[in-house]
Design a protein around this motif. Structure first.
Motif, short mmCIF file in Angstrom:
data_model
loop_
_atom_site.label_atom_id
_atom_site.label_comp_id
_atom_site.label_asym_id
_atom_site.label_seq_id
_atom_site.Cartn_x
_atom_site.Cartn_y
_atom_site.Cartn_z
N VAL A 112 -13.60 5.17 -4.05
CA VAL A 112 -14.22 4.03 -3.13
C VAL A 112 -14.65 4.76 -1.97
O VAL A 112 -14.30 5.65 -1.43
CB VAL A 112 -12.92 3.15 -3.09
N ASP A 113 -15.29 3.94 -1.37
CA ASP A 113 -16.01 4.29 -0.06
C ASP A 113 -14.95 3.71 1.07
O ASP A 113 -13.77 3.17 0.90
CB ASP A 113 -17.31 3.57 0.23
N PRO A 114 -15.09 4.19 2.37
CA PRO A 114 -14.11 3.97 3.34
C PRO A 114 -13.57 2.36 3.33
O PRO A 114 -12.53 2.20 4.06
CB PRO A 114 -14.66 4.35 4.79
N ALA A 115 -14.43 1.49 2.99
CA ALA A 115 -14.03 0.12 3.06
C ALA A 115 -13.45 -0.39 1.73
O ALA A 115 -13.24 -1.60 1.80
CB ALA A 115 -15.24 -0.65 3.36
N GLY A 116 -13.11 0.56 0.95
CA GLY A 116 -12.53 0.22 -0.33
C GLY A 116 -13.52 -0.42 -1.62
O GLY A 116 -12.99 -0.82 -2.59
N GLU A 117 -14.60 -0.10 -1.36
CA GLU A 117 -15.54 -0.73 -2.29
C GLU A 117 -15.85 0.40 -3.19
O GLU A 117 -16.11 1.37 -3.03
CB GLU A 117 -16.92 -1.10 -1.74
N PRO A 118 -16.02 -0.07 -4.54
CA PRO A 118 -16.22 1.11 -5.60
C PRO A 118 -17.74 1.48 -5.29
O PRO A 118 -18.47 0.87 -5.11
CB PRO A 118 -16.13 0.41 -6.84
N VAL A 119 -17.69 2.87 -5.40
CA VAL A 119 -19.01 3.64 -5.12
C VAL A 119 -20.02 3.65 -6.62
O VAL A 119 -19.65 3.69 -7.79
CB VAL A 119 -18.77 5.03 -4.89
#
Length: 267
Positions: A112-119
């Protein structure tokens, strides 16, 4: 994600193909390879068929002639999605993209990215901290860096390396892009795809890679090709300013301070 596929477009890459395919298979043993050959006159397609006959994980897509890098990738993406592969990686055949760095790219894609979103998309970047280029003259590095910065500025792209060709996509992300709307066939394809990915709301992350200049064969890159691509970028940027709701008008967020990762709102 359980069936990774590495797409390798070729045109006159007979000297490099066997080595790069072998390195991919060693670096990620569970990955399959798709060689997309544009009727190379040097016999690259014949060699690709021989590699496929010796290794069931190697596939070959023969095309009628040289129609451009973008056309080759679009045909490959369509093939990959139709055969259920996920993730899908794009890589040059000349050794400039190191297969040994592929595991780190796939690991980033699975996270995931720093915001918690799946890449959705990982870019192997030359222009973030830890990225580098080997064996390029200073002039060529400045041209590449400048072209990427220009595309990023004109189209408000969220990455440091807008022209990078080493990328890994989730299959779902490719489907969301709308590949039928990507019309660029030449060098500008990489920027065009990134522009569409940004518009589609994909979460994009950059990881540092080392780009190595080819040792064998002749580069297809020229100043004329780069200039043509930048003219296209300029046209896209101008057109987007005149559209009420266009690609550049959706307010791309800037990259993080070190340029390593960005988060896009999901569509």
């Amino acid at each position: 994600m359980s069936r990774p596929l590495v797409v390798i477009p070729t045109y006159n890459e007979r000297e490099n193909l066997a080595t790069i395919v072998g390195r991919v298979r060693t670096a990620v043993p569970d990955a399959s390879v798709l060689v997309v050959d544009d009727a190379s006159p040097d016999g690259t397609g014949v060699l690709a068929d021989e590699l496929a006959a010796a290794d069931g994980a190697v596939n070959v897509l023969h095309r009628a002639g040289k129609e451009g890098l973008g056309a080759a990738y679009l045909a490959a993406f369509d093939w990959a999605l139709g055969h259920g592969y996920d993730p899908i990686v794009q890589m040059d055949a000349d050794g400039s993209h190191l297969p040994e760095q592929l595991p780190s790219m796939l690991a980033a894609l699975a996270g995931v990215d720093p915001a918690g979103e799946p890449v959705d998309l990982v870019i192997g970047s030359r222009w973030v901290a830890g990225g580098s280029i080997e064996n390029w003259p200073r002039r060529r590095q400045l041209l590449s860096r400048g072209g990427s910065a220009y595309a990023r500025w004109v189209l408000r792209l969220p990455t440091r390396d807008a022209t990078a060709g080493y990328r890994a996509f989730r299959a779902a992300g490719l489907r969301r892009i709308g590949l039928e709307d990507v019309h660029t066939r030449g060098y500008g394809f990489q920027v065009d795809m990134l522009w569409h990915a940004r518009d589609a709301g994909l979460t994009i992350t950059e990881v540092p890679v080392t780009f190595v200049e080819r040792e064998r064969g002749r580069s297809k890159m020229s100043l004329g090709i780069v200039v043509e691509a930048m003219l296209r970028v300029t046209g896209w940027g101008i057109a987007s300013r005149f559209r009420r709701t266009g690609r550049a008008g959706r307010g791309a967020q800037p990259a993080s301070s070190d340029g390593s990762a960005t988060r896009r709102s999901r569509a």
